[in-house]
Design a protein around this motif. Structure first.
Motif, PDB file in Angstrom:
ATOM      1  N   ARG A 127       1.013  -1.212   0.151  1.00 39.97           N
ATOM      2  CA  ARG A 127       0.019   0.014  -0.143  1.00 39.97           C
ATOM      3  C   ARG A 127       0.842   1.471   0.108  1.00 39.97           C
ATOM      4  O   ARG A 127       0.695   2.176  -0.593  1.00 39.97           O
ATOM      5  N   GLY A 158      -9.260  -1.518  -8.635  1.00 40.81           N
ATOM      6  CA  GLY A 158      -9.122  -3.266  -9.092  1.00 40.81           C
ATOM      7  C   GLY A 158      -7.761  -3.577  -9.000  1.00 40.81           C
ATOM      8  O   GLY A 158      -7.238  -5.008  -9.241  1.00 40.81           O
ATOM      9  N   ALA A 162     -13.721   1.900  -0.120  1.00 38.66           N
ATOM     10  CA  ALA A 162     -13.576   0.548  -0.858  1.00 38.66           C
ATOM     11  C   ALA A 162     -12.007   0.005  -1.138  1.00 38.66           C
ATOM     12  O   ALA A 162     -11.987  -1.038  -1.115  1.00 38.66           O
ATOM     13  N   SER A 163     -11.393   0.959  -1.349  1.00 40.25           N
ATOM     14  CA  SER A 163      -9.735   0.447  -1.453  1.00 40.25           C
ATOM     15  C   SER A 163      -9.100  -0.208  -0.511  1.00 40.25           C
ATOM     16  O   SER A 163      -8.295  -1.023  -0.074  1.00 40.25           O
ATOM     17  N   PRO A 181      -3.131  -7.435  -0.858  1.00 43.22           N
ATOM     18  CA  PRO A 181      -2.834  -8.415  -2.038  1.00 43.22           C
ATOM     19  C   PRO A 181      -1.800  -9.357  -1.682  1.00 43.22           C
ATOM     20  O   PRO A 181      -0.732  -8.983  -0.845  1.00 43.22           O
ATOM     21  N   ARG A 186     -10.753  -1.243   2.363  1.00 44.49           N
ATOM     22  CA  ARG A 186     -11.458  -2.597   2.645  1.00 44.49           C
ATOM     23  C   ARG A 186     -11.142  -3.793   1.990  1.00 44.49           C
ATOM     24  O   ARG A 186     -11.188  -4.923   2.581  1.00 44.49           O
ATOM     25  N   ARG A 187     -10.343  -3.494   0.805  1.00 39.48           N
ATOM     26  CA  ARG A 187      -9.765  -4.535  -0.035  1.00 39.48           C
ATOM     27  C   ARG A 187      -8.649  -5.283   0.754  1.00 39.48           C
ATOM     28  O   ARG A 187      -7.935  -4.515   1.429  1.00 39.48           O
ATOM     29  N   ARG A 188      -8.828  -6.708   0.918  1.00 40.64           N
ATOM     30  CA  ARG A 188      -7.425  -7.435   1.541  1.00 40.64           C
ATOM     31  C   ARG A 188      -6.311  -7.075   0.713  1.00 40.64           C
ATOM     32  O   ARG A 188      -6.211  -6.831  -0.333  1.00 40.64           O
ATOM     33  N   ASP A 215      -4.093  -4.788  -7.616  1.00 39.48           N
ATOM     34  CA  ASP A 215      -3.403  -5.304  -6.636  1.00 39.48           C
ATOM     35  C   ASP A 215      -2.206  -5.660  -6.622  1.00 39.48           C
ATOM     36  O   ASP A 215      -1.676  -6.794  -5.861  1.00 39.48           O
TER      37      ASP A 215
END
Lengths: 258, 583
Positions: free
Chosen positions: B439, B495, B558-559, B565, B561-563, B497
């Motif tokens: 990140r 989208g 949304a970003s 990668p 909360r994404r797992r 990752d």
């Protein structure tokens, strides 16, 4: 206690065994030589030991734990110097070291002083801001060595590091390996230059067609094989053809005119 | 050295240099060259086949009088001549570094017992063969289809006329294509000769990118420019443009026979149109011969400059002209410190930020893609601006949409480039140093994208808005635009990752929905411009800010909360495992 240990390490490509059941240990302060002819599997082993390549079988342990359990933690303690110094050609030497140092999360001031130091000691200060595309192989190798030592690793894997280096840098490299070992670093030194290995290593492993054919101290191997030099040991273990006859055939072929 | 040996060396070297055109960062060294050539060739031929059929379809469905046909075909002639010129020029610009001998060639070829003149001739042959191949591929189908389809609407044309027109069309468009190719070569070689190898190596990438941006924009602007040629292009600045010289040469070569074809019995309305169009064409006739003579001048000038530049470069270096980027200067520590203090604080973010800046502007693949993206944005912006009258006090959505179109195109290009490795074989260094802060690393890369791509565009549009409105409005527009760019990039990368620039390139699967994305982008840019206008006029300021903040906040949530990668530096495409190559 060994800090780096490989057990039953194997690598297959499409069913072909490149490395087969290799076992080795490296202790702190020890320099283990990893010898073998071209294509014997030295680089594949080095890449598996550094975690860049997944073994088909076997495990690599660091401090008694499988490196795959926490690969990132292992890599924070690892320095790896590959044979082919592939680098980003559009970065300068300084920029490449900064990239590596920042990814390794070294404090900025420490990183800058280390980079300046390495560039100066390797006589690269003048070329530090030129793009790596313009570097010779030796200059690239110096950048790779600097990048591997930036974070003061405990385990260092040298994979034929002397390729492309000039005489003075090769001599310096030998002293560096010895000094690092004296400071407790565990070192695996892969090479096919017997003279260098003989001078540097306490213990050697000889690889032939992916299999270990000898694993002992140089002195023991000399005694066992009744040879006065490592070259003699190596010749008995690995060389299957008469080098003199082969050299003669090559010279004859070169002289062929019609 | 015997003549036969010299010819063999020349042939071998020519083959080597031809292979070099295919050997670049976009193509894997292990890829099948024959397959690549087949794909590229099929792409170019099908595109020209489609274009010529599409443009000529109108002739098959209408009946024209000679006067009408003479005026209307000027549009097509202008289009085909310009298309041929621009495509070969773009190919030359894309092959920029391969057009001349470089330091690598010098290092490899200098020690060999081959005369430098043979090396230079081999390079010239390879470059000429590439240009000729492209010129033939681009012009073969239009030369057949355009005259053939024209004959459907102009029944007076005999079979002999059609074949004659095909021959002339082919000859003129191939000549125009050769001119386009030579023009770019001349530009490059004269820059190299004037600046010298070291300085040229430093500025060459910028010149290459700028050339692609300009040529790409012109290519995209070609369809709207190829209308009403008789009314517009025979006066003012258009008259001096190279394509018009070739259009005039086309007319001279065909003796403008179309307008002189015998008249058939037609309706009174068609007869009136014929008279009016014939008058227009006859009015242009005196201009045609002097205009066509400029073709000789253009070729003469280009050849003379090219030869002179080559002589100067050859005198400088035994084989190679420009050096690879061998010179370097340390970048400003002040700007680096400012960036590290204000923009990127985490070490991984700093690594990502500085690596992204270097990759985007120094890696050949990344630079070329960005140049193409900029060309698309610039072309769209110019189309929009050409449809409005820019006057003080005429602030409209059409003015405001220029900014999102420009940064939008660049950010879409940037999003694509995140997946393209800077140098795949070098990624082992990143793998070993990686501390699993994807990140932070990506945040640094994204900030580099905003700062180096979106911000300059946002600032470049400020004078335009200041001219039609005022400075305060222009600054507000810039601030809103920057916010919009951040939101847009957040949406584009939702989208994604992977670690940018360092992982294997895995082709995306969304190519089928690309037209929908393009449509959504254009619609979104337009809506954004309208929303912004209402904000700037003070009618919907709060609502606009709320929309932007909610959008950005939603995307951020949304970003986040994404797992995180699972980083895979060596991921292969799905079909790869079927071959069982990585057991």
């Amino acid at each position: 206690m060994p800090v780096l240990c490989a057990r039953q390490l194997s690598k297959r490509y499409s069913g072909l065994h490149v490395v087969h059941d290799v076992n080795l240990t490296v202790r702190p302060g020890q320099v283990v030589g990893y010898l073998g002819p071209n294509g014997s599997g030295k680089t594949t082993t080095a890449r598996m030991l550094s975690g860049l390549l997944e073994p088909s079988n076997g495990i690599v342990e660091y401090d008694g734990h499988d490196i795959r359990d926490d690969l990132l933690a292992f890599r924070t303690r690892l320095g790896y110097i590959p044979e082919e110094p592939y680098l980003y050609p559009f970065l300068s030497g300084r920029e490449y070291l900064e990239l590596v140092g920042r990814l390794r999360e070294l404090p900025e001031s420490l990183l800058n002083s280390k980079i300046d130091g390495f560039l100066q000691l390797f006589n690269l200060s003048g070329a530090a801001d030129q793009s790596i595309a313009s570097y010779s192989k030796g200059m690239r190798q110096k950048i790779v060595i600097s990048a591997a030592l930036l974070h003061d690793p405990d385990v260092i894997i040298f994979d034929e590091p002397e390729t492309g280096l000039d005489v003075s840098t090769t001599m310096m490299l030998r002293h560096l390996v010895r000094t690092l070992a004296s400071r407790g670093k565990a070192i695996l030194y892969s090479s096919h230059i017997l003279e260098v290995v003989e001078k540097l290593c306490d213990h050697i492993i000889v690889l032939q067609k992916g299999k270990v054919v000898a694993d002992d101290s140089i002195a023991n191997l000399r005694t066992l094989l009744s040879s006065t030099s490592l070259e003699g040991v190596f010749a008995q273990l690995v060389i299957r053809e008469d080098p003199e006859r082969l050299a003669r055939d090559l010279a004859d072929l070169s002289a062929l005119r019609s | 050295m015997r003549v036969a040996a010299q010819i063999t060396a020349w042939l071998q070297l020519t083959r080597l240099f031809l292979k070099q055109f295919l050997e670049n960062d976009l193509v894997s060294p292990d890829s099948d060259r024959a397959q690549l050539l087949a794909i590229v060739g099929a792409g170019v031929i099908s595109m020209t086949l489609f274009l010529s059929m599409f443009l000529s379809a109108g002739y098959a469905m209408s009946v024209l009088t000679p006067g009408e046909a003479a005026v209307r075909t000027l549009n097509d002639k202008f289009f085909y001549v310009s298309l041929a010129m621009l495509i070969t020029a773009l190919v030359a610009a894309a092959q920029w570094d391969a057009l001349s001998l470089d330091q690598r060639d010098a290092a490899i070829l200098d020690p060999l017992p081959v005369r430098p003149a043979i090396v230079r001739w081999a390079k010239l042959t390879a470059v000429a063969m590439l240009g000729a191949a492209v010129a033939l591929a681009v012009n073969a189908f239009p030369a057949l289809i355009f005259p053939w389809m024209l004959s459907f609407s102009l029944r007076q044309m005999t079979a002999g006329d059609v074949f004659w027109l095909m021959g002339i069309h082919f000859m003129i468009t191939v000549t125009a294509a050769v001119f386009g190719y030579l023009a770019v070569m001349t530009l490059r070689e004269s820059l190299s000769a004037i600046l010298g190898p070291k300085l040229f190596a430093r500025v060459s990438p910028s010149f290459q990118a700028s050339t692609i941006v300009v040529l790409g924009s012109l290519l995209l602007l070609l369809p709207p420019a190829s209308t009403r040629v008789a009314q517009r292009q025979f006066s003012g600045r258009w008259l001096q443009s190279p394509p018009m010289a070739f259009v005039a040469a086309y007319e001279v070569a065909t003796h403008s026979f179309i307008v002189d074809l015998p008249r058939r019995k037609v309706t009174a309305r068609m007869a009136r149109r014929d008279v009016a169009n014939t008058e227009i064409f006859e009015g242009l006739r005196p201009l045609i011969l002097p205009m066509s003579q400029r073709v000789e001048f253009l070729f003469g000038a280009v050849f003379a400059i090219l030869i002179l530049a080559n002589i100067i470069s050859a005198a400088r270096a035994p084989v190679g002209g420009a050096l690879l980027a061998a010179s370097g200067s340390r970048r400003s520590r002040v700007s680096e410190r400012i960036a590290n203090t204000l923009i990127v604080r985490h070490p991984a973010s700093r690594a990502g930020f500085h690596f992204a800046v270097a990759t985007l502007f120094r890696s050949k693949t990344h630079r070329l893609t960005l140049a193409c993206a900029a060309a698309v944005g610039l072309a769209m912006a110019l189309v929009v601006l050409s449809r409005i009258e820019l006057q003080p006090g005429s602030l409209s959505p059409s003015v405001l949409v220029v900014q999102p179109l420009l940064y939008g195109s660049l950010l879409v290009g940037f999003r694509h480039l995140l997946r393209v490795p800077a140098e795949l074989r070098a990624n082992w260094g990143v793998q070993l140093a990686w501390r699993d802060h994807p990140r932070a690393f990506r945040a640094g890369v994204y900030r580099a994208g905003i700062l180096t791509l979106a911000l300059p565009v946002v600032l470049a549009v400020v004078p335009l808005v200041a001219f039609v409105a005022d400075t305060t409005t222009a600054m507000a527009h810039a601030a809103i635009g920057l916010g919009g760019a951040i939101v847009f990039l957040e949406a584009l990368t939702l989208g994604y990752d992977k670690a940018p620039f360092t992982c294997n390139y895995v082709p995306g699967r969304g190519k089928g929905v690309l037209p929908i994305f393009v449509l959504a982008f254009l619609l979104g840019a337009n809506l954004f411009a309208r929303l912004e206008l209402s904000m700037l006029l003070g009618t919907n300021t709060v609502a606009g800010v709320v929309v932007l903040v909610v959008l950005f906040g939603g995307l951020r949530v949304a970003s986040i909360r994404r797992r995180d990668p699972q980083m895979d530096f060596n991921e292969g495409p799905e079909t790869f495992s079927q071959l069982g190559l990585h057991n």
